[in-house]
Design an enzyme around this catalytic site. Structure first.
Site, PDB file in Angstrom:
ATOM      1  N   HIS A 305       0.844  -1.186   0.000  1.00  0.00           N
ATOM      2  CA  HIS A 305       0.000   0.000   0.000  1.00  0.00           C
ATOM      3  C   HIS A 305       0.888   1.248   0.000  1.00  0.00           C
ATOM      4  CE1 HIS A 305      -3.659   2.234   0.443  1.00  0.00           C
ATOM      5  NE2 HIS A 305      -3.278   2.767   1.591  1.00  0.00           N
ATOM      6  N   LYS A 337       3.160   3.764  -5.625  1.00  0.00           N
ATOM      7  CA  LYS A 337       2.613   5.101  -5.362  1.00  0.00           C
ATOM      8  C   LYS A 337       3.714   6.151  -5.359  1.00  0.00           C
ATOM      9  CE  LYS A 337      -1.494   3.730  -2.686  1.00  0.00           C
ATOM     10  NZ  LYS A 337      -1.285   2.267  -2.614  1.00  0.00           N
TER      11      LYS A 337
END
Length: 417
Positions: A305, A337
């Protein structure tokens, strides 16, 4: 009952580092940063003045101009990636049974920008309620799934999923379960998000969740770096075509990989902060491994994540060490990310695509923007810092965690007949 095997036969991507699937993968393996100063509105007075926008996007290249005005940007993204994924999978009106093809699509927030603009226009007026007749259907987050079904005449199961930043991973999980239960033959699944707007940026700023590194946007998203100071907002759309193996074989489809298993859990801890010991993250990875009938030692790559927040990155690393133990040091870990920013409800699907491409190409995309080691993170872990790494990737795991304590995980593996 005997559960059906489910494979991936098509993909579509519209991201801050590439507006097509090949462009996105090229951006990932070359460590491209999608961050820059915001152009979608005047952010001069905002604490954060940069984001990872989708660049050079003109909806009228894909949609009728009149129709494009009737839908929010997040739905425009959804339709574009549905077109790419359908074409990539070789699907068209002549070779599908529309009653057996469904859509399970996600968004974390939906049409926030439409909502904001309509309310702002009303507030500027004399109090007379003059609202666009498309206000509600533009705003509701299930409309993307409905629009996809109408664009491609798909009459199978059709609904939306929302679990904040875990939304599109949960959508993939729902599609996977419908297919292996025989409820459909093919499902288009994924998610989109487009909330780089005054309300979106100011809202996350008020929570102190986003980086404020306005002097250096391109390096602001720095997961696992000692000096990380929050996430960078992104926008994106992503789509997978999931298909039962028997359907894919029957039509001679190319197969990218197999969906091995999925998991979903809750932290039951805090509205925005992760469980400090990574309990929900630990449990969701164990759940996915159990669903897949796999051992931790069979995972070669974890797309974390990894948002670049001080608390979140550390909690997830604790969970990985708890689940994978000594094998954690043999696994490649990366946080894409760092390149795309945090695309909220679309994060899960574009990161699942990164995992699929890693499995297909035996290449792990990097975690860019690493400058200083965090002494609180185990230095022996391979975070794939700054440069992609070639290695055999038989199976990859993708984590997504959302506000409210929602956790979702999907495992993909090489297809073996």
């Amino acid at each position: 009952m005997q559960l059906k095997r489910v494979v991936v036969t098509g993909m579509g991507a519209l991201t801050p580092i590439g507006n097509t699937l090949p462009e996105y993968w090229n951006g990932l393996i070359n460590g491209v940063s999608g961050a820059d100063y915001i152009t979608l509105f005047d952010a001069a007075k905002f604490k954060t003045r940069f984001a990872c926008e989708v660049k050079n996007f003109d909806p009228t290249q894909f949609l009728d101009k009149k129709e494009a005005r009737k839908i929010d940007r997040f739905t425009q993204f959804a339709l574009v990636v549905s077109d790419e994924a359908m074409a990539d999978a070789g699907l068209n009106a002549d070779n599908i049974n529309p009653d057996r093809v469904g859509v399970v699509f996600a968004s974390g927030i939906g049409g926030l920008t439409t909502f904001q603009n309509e309310v702002m226009d009303f507030a500027k007026g004399d109090g007379t309620p003059r609202f666009n007749p498309f206000f509600i259907p533009k705003m509701i987050l299930d409309i993307a799934a409905g629009q996809i079904s109408m664009r491609h005449n798909l009459r199978g199961p059709n609904f939306a999923v929302v679990s904040a930043c875990a939304s599109s991973t949960n959508a993939v999980m729902e599609a996977f379960n419908l297919l292996r239960l025989g409820k459909a033959d093919i499902i288009l699944t994924g998610g989109s998000e487009a909330v780089i707007s005054e309300a979106g940026v100011a809202g996350f700023n008020a929570m102190k969740a986003m980086s404020e590194r306005n002097d250096d946007p391109k390096t602001a998203s720095r997961p696992y770096d000692k000096d990380r100071d929050g996430f960078v907002m992104g926008e994106a759309g992503g789509m997978l075509v999931l298909e039962t193996l028997e359907s894919a074989l029957a039509r001679g489809a190319k197969i990218y990989c197999e969906i091995a298993g999925c998991g979903a859990t809750a932290d039951a801890h805090h509205i925005t902060a992760p469980h400090p010991e990574g309990l929900g993250a630990r449990n969701v990875m164990l759940s996915a491994l159990d669903d897949a009938g796999m051992q931790p030692e069979q995972i070669d790559y974890i797309n974390t994540h990894g948002t670049s927040t001080p608390l979140g990155d550390g909690a997830e690393v604790k969970a990985i060490l708890d689940v994978f133990k000594d094998h954690a040091y043999e696994v490649n870990i990366s946080a894409t990310k760092s390149m795309t920013g945090h695309c909220l409800g679309a994060a899960g699907v574009i990161e699942a695509i990164a995992c699929i491409q890693a499995v297909v190409n035996d290449m792990v995309p990097p975690t860019i923007n690493h400058f200083n080691d965090d002494p609180g993170l185990d230095p022996k872990l391979n975070f794939t810092f700054n440069k992609a790494q070639q290695r055999t990737v038989n199976a990859a795991l993708s984590n997504t965690f959302g506000f409210g304590g929602h956790n979702a995980c999907v495992i993909v593996k090489k297809y073996v007949a």
